[in-house]
Structures are given as C-alpha cells and as structure tokens.
Scaffold this active site. Structure first.
Site, PDB file in Angstrom:
ATOM      1  N   ASN A 192       1.951  -4.420   0.706  1.00 17.29           N
ATOM      2  CA  ASN A 192       1.036  -4.279  -0.429  1.00 17.29           C
ATOM      3  C   ASN A 192       1.656  -4.829  -1.714  1.00 17.29           C
ATOM      4  OD1 ASN A 192      -1.219  -3.084   0.831  1.00 17.29           O
ATOM      5  ND2 ASN A 192      -0.280  -1.048   0.742  1.00 17.29           N
ATOM      6  N   ASP A 207       4.113   5.413  12.422  1.00 19.25           N
ATOM      7  CA  ASP A 207       4.185   4.959  11.034  1.00 19.25           C
ATOM      8  C   ASP A 207       4.586   3.487  11.010  1.00 19.25           C
ATOM      9  OD1 ASP A 207       4.328   5.887   8.046  1.00 19.25           O
ATOM     10  OD2 ASP A 207       6.115   4.652   8.373  1.00 19.25           O
ATOM     11  N   ILE A 208       3.886   2.687  10.214  1.00 22.32           N
ATOM     12  CA  ILE A 208       4.203   1.259  10.102  1.00 22.32           C
ATOM     13  C   ILE A 208       5.381   1.092   9.140  1.00 22.32           C
ATOM     14  CG2 ILE A 208       3.297  -1.028   9.584  1.00 22.32           C
ATOM     15  CD1 ILE A 208       2.002   0.528  11.976  1.00 22.32           C
ATOM     16  N   GLU A 258      -0.655   4.453   6.201  1.00 23.44           N
ATOM     17  CA  GLU A 258      -0.227   3.563   7.289  1.00 23.44           C
ATOM     18  C   GLU A 258       0.220   4.353   8.523  1.00 23.44           C
ATOM     19  OE1 GLU A 258       3.381   4.080   4.535  1.00 23.44           O
ATOM     20  OE2 GLU A 258       1.212   3.912   4.366  1.00 23.44           O
ATOM     21  N   ASP A 297      -4.786  -4.293   3.542  1.00 20.14           N
ATOM     22  CA  ASP A 297      -5.913  -3.738   4.284  1.00 20.14           C
ATOM     23  C   ASP A 297      -6.177  -4.534   5.563  1.00 20.14           C
ATOM     24  OD1 ASP A 297      -6.252  -1.794   2.407  1.00 20.14           O
ATOM     25  OD2 ASP A 297      -7.983  -2.729   1.411  1.00 20.14           O
TER      26      ASP A 297
END
Length: 340
Positions: A225, A217-218, A260, A234
């Site tokens: 965003n 997971d980022i 993500e 993106d």
C-alpha cells in the site's frame, strides 16, 4: 447473519404481542355479545382464548420456544373461527375473519408451514360457509355467484400472502448473504465465519471428525500500500483471495478475517495433513507473483494453526491460539507456518 435471524424473531414476537393484545380485547367483546345471545359454549371458548392470549402477551418477549407458542396460539384460533362459522346462530359476516387466516399464517409461520395451514383452514372455511349460508331456495346462478365470490376472494388473499412472503424470504436471504460477504474480495466475512463455525463444530462433534482453524496473514502487506497505493493493494488482496479460494477444497471454508488476514477451516483432515496442505499453498503463493501492469510483487504468507478439541472447542479460544502461532510465525522470519 445471527443478527438477521434475531431481527426476524423480533419481528414475529412483535406481531404475536400485537395479536395477543388484540385477541384479548376482541375475545372479551365477542364473549360478552355471544353470552347475551345465548351462545354459551362459544362464549366460554372466547373467554378461555382471551385469557390464554393475555398470558401469551407476557411470555412472548422472552420465550426461547417462540415457534411452539405461535402454533399453540394460531391453530386453536383458526379452530374457533371454524366452530363459530358452523353454528346456526352466527351470521355470514364471520367469514371476513376467515380471510385473515393466510395473512396470520404466513406472517407467523413462514412460507412453507403458512401455506399448508392456510390451505387447510381456507378449505374448511369455504366448506363451512357453503353448508351454512348457500340457500337452496335461491337460483342456481345466484348461488354460483356467491360461491365463486367467496372462493376466489379467499384464494386471492392466500395468493397475495404467499407472493409477499416468497419475495420477503428472497430479499431477506439476499440481505443476509450481502451482510456476510466481504465487498472487496467476495469472500465470506467475519460475521459469516462465526455462523459457519457453529455449523462445522456441530458436525465435528456429532461425527467425531477433525477440523483445523488457520489464520493467514500476508507478509509486509502494508509496504504494498505504501509503495504502490491502495488501489494496487486492493487488487493484490483480490488476487490473493482468488488464489487461496482456488487452492482450498470445496468442503473447506475460507473467509476474509480483516485487513490482510484470512481465516480457513479445513475439515475432515488430521492436523498434520492440514499443516501440509497450507504449507503447499504457502509455497505455491511464494512462486506466483502478483502482476499489475509493469509491477511485479512477490507475495508470501505466514499462518498459525489451531485444532478443534486440542486447542479449544469455541471460536474465541481457537482464534486466540491460532493468532499466537501466527505471531510466532512472524517472529520466526515470516513466510512460514506454525501449528504446534
């Protein structure tokens, strides 16, 4: 991908049911006509095949052995054609049915097996036709014209069936590939992950090798965003996907799991080594900021690991365990790995 394969099977089941019903009706009709003509053995074959066809009509929708039943249907069907063509009392009109062989073979058996079945029975049909209907009392040129017409018409139908099936295969494979690919990052998606797990787990079981599932997971991706907009978000996702893809082995499998999150299968590696490998990737990513014009974004990841066998033997149990450890990694402050 699994849905595509199910759809392909349904397509063959539908064709088989239609053919079975057609064969049942046509078989009874020809059985009656041939019985009246005194062709008792042929009539008996057609009656038996009609009954077999209606039996198939009932079992085709649910049988797990579709390919086997198709072979048991199509090979005797073509043999009956050859037998009928060779009988002295039959007319040359029966050769029309021989021309259906490539269509049925390719539709029901696929390109490779359909080619060989078509080739064998078309060849036998042409030989039977020549032995029965080429008249030595005719001129050589007339016999040659008949022979060429029969041979070329049979080969033309076979070529058309082959080209059609070849293109259908290519289009179907392309659609399956597109369906299993994440449009943004170009990585395999969740659907392809499910299919790949079946393959990898089978290899692991057969060869007794280790493999590890890693959920990645980022960290704080939502803030990217919110601060810079979804376009930059993106591009950041594409950057991360390319970074991960470049730093995993060719034998490993990386997919975008959703949002993500990414999923990684590391094969033929002990859990401690898999942990060290993803730890190295985590450290390299933390030192490789994403650059977008004047924007510099530091990116880190958190990950949870699950080992095949120890933590489960199906994808659901491994994902659940890896997700629990990913949650623990976030609880520990993010930018870390939890594997036990």
């Amino acid at each position: 991908m699994n849905n595509a394969l199910v759809q392909n099977t349904k397509y063959r089941r539908d064709i088989m049911r239609a053919l079975a019903l057609f064969t049942f009706t046509g078989g009874l009709l020809f059985c009656t006509l041939n019985f009246i003509r005194g062709l008792y053995f042929l009539a008996a074959l057609e009656l038996a095949y009609s009954l077999f066809s209606i039996f198939l009509w009932f079992i085709i929708p649910k049988t797990p052995h579709l390919s086997r039943w198709i072979l048991w249907y199509i090979i005797p069907f073509f043999i009956v054609m050859m037998f009928a063509l060779s009988l002295p009392a039959t007319s040359d009109a029966i050769f029309v049915w021989v021309l259906t062989i490539p269509l049925l073979a390719y539709l029901l058996l696929g390109r490779r097996l359909g080619f060989w079945v078509s080739l064998i029975f078309i060849f036998l049909g042409i030989i039977a036709y020549h032995l029965r209907f080429i008249d030595s009392s005719h001129s050589f040129s007339l016999n040659a014209a008949i022979s060429i017409n029969i041979t070329l018409s049979a080969l033309l139908v076979m070529i058309i069936a082959h080209v059609y099936e070849l293109n259908r295969d290519k289009n179907e494979n392309r659609l399956i590939e597109l369906a299993g690919t994440d449009q943004l990052t170009g990585l395999p998606n969740r659907m392809k992950l499910d299919t790949s797990f079946q393959h990898i787990s089978s290899l692991a079981k057969r060869h007794k090798i280790d493999f590890t599932l890693i959920l990645i997971d980022i960290d704080f991706f939502k803030s990217i965003n919110d601060q810079y907009g979804h376009d930059v978000g993106d591009e950041a996702l594409c950057y991360i996907a390319n970074f991960l893809n470049k730093n995993v082995r060719e034998s490993d499998f990386l997919a975008r799991f959703g949002g993500e999150e990414f999923a990684l299968f590391i094969t033929s590696t002990e859990p401690n080594q898999a942990n060290q490998h993803i730890e190295n990737i985590r450290e390299m990513l933390s030192q490789s900021p994403f650059l977008n014009g004047d924007i510099t974004i530091n990116i880190t990841l958190s990950a949870g690991l699950a080992t095949y066998g120890k933590d489960g033997t199906n994808l659901e149990s491994l994902l659940k365990k890896a997700d629990e450890r990913l949650y623990q990694a976030k609880h520990n402050g993010r930018n870390c790995i939890v594997f036990d």
